[in-house]
Design an enzyme around this catalytic site. Structure first.
Site, PDB file in Angstrom:
ATOM      1  CG  HIS A 163      -2.761   2.848   5.311  1.00  0.00           C
ATOM      2  ND1 HIS A 163      -1.714   2.008   5.017  1.00  0.00           N
ATOM      3  CD2 HIS A 163      -3.875   2.229   4.826  1.00  0.00           C
ATOM      4  CE1 HIS A 163      -2.156   0.945   4.375  1.00  0.00           C
ATOM      5  NE2 HIS A 163      -3.467   1.056   4.247  1.00  0.00           N
ATOM      6  CD  GLU A 204       1.760   4.878   8.489  1.00  0.00           C
ATOM      7  OE1 GLU A 204       2.570   3.973   8.761  1.00  0.00           O
ATOM      8  OE2 GLU A 204       0.562   4.637   8.197  1.00  0.00           O
ATOM      9  CB  CYS A 245       2.263  -0.189   4.155  1.00  0.00           C
ATOM     10  SG  CYS A 245       1.229   1.180   3.573  1.00  0.00           S
ATOM     11  CB  CYS A 262       2.475   4.931   4.512  1.00  0.00           C
ATOM     12  SG  CYS A 262       0.718   4.645   4.890  1.00  0.00           S
TER      13      CYS A 262
END
Length: 187
Positions: A79, A81, A114, A117
């Site tokens: 992801h 992040e 999410c 993260c």
């Protein structure tokens, strides 16, 4: 037994985009515009999902960009992040971006973090998180954001991490809709 290595290769277009001298981007809105531009290009280049992030120092200097590379590198943890935090830590040579509370960094992300993260943020050393689109905007187009505590912002605040949300939300949410309309993969 064969054990593969994990090498994260960033798309060539990102290197080209950042090859010049990047000016300071003071302020949450300027930083979010930059992050949204990364997400837009990630969609345009088909190099990953409609998400981007970046870590900035307290003066607004870019420390590390992050792109969602889940589909292009076939790895669910990639992801935006996670990549931005990992690259920032590698750049500084420490797992703690705060240098034990002496330095302040901001994670700017195109959408609310999410569950995965969110879990990484307290140990990263960032002192601020700034996000654009809401969790509801992301789920609306079909992404699975996982289960997050209702009071996640307050939980981060108890750890000294400030959260500011909905910065340029309409632009970030519009980008998600465009990705959905284009038929981008959901996961």
């Amino acid at each position: 037994m064969y054990i593969p290595e994990l090498n994260i290769t960033l798309p060539g277009w990102l290197h080209e985009m950042l090859s010049g001298e990047l000016q300071q981007l003071p302020g949450d809105e300027a930083q979010m515009r930059f992050v949204i531009s990364l997400a837009e290009e990630n969609i345009r280049q088909a190099s990953g999902g409609p998400f981007a992030a970046a870590v900035f120092d307290s003066s607004g200097n870019l420390l590390a960009p992050g792109l969602n590379l889940v589909t292009s590198l076939r790895c669910s943890i990639l992801h935006a992040e996670m990549i931005a935090l990992a690259l920032a830590q590698r750049r500084l040579g420490s797992h703690d971006l705060s240098d034990d509370g002496r330095v302040h960094h901001t994670l700017v992300t195109s959408a609310e973090p999410c569950a995965m993260c969110l879990g990484a943020i307290p140990w990263s050393g960032v002192s601020r998180v700034v996000f654009g689109a809401l969790d509801a905007d992301v789920r609306e187009i079909g992404f699975d954001e996982g289960t997050k505590p209702d009071l996640w912002k307050e939980a981060l605040a108890t750890r000294g991490i400030e959260v500011r949300g909905e910065v340029l939300r309409s632009e970030a949410a519009r980008l998600l809709q465009a990705y959905s309309e284009k038929g981008g993969p959901l996961y």
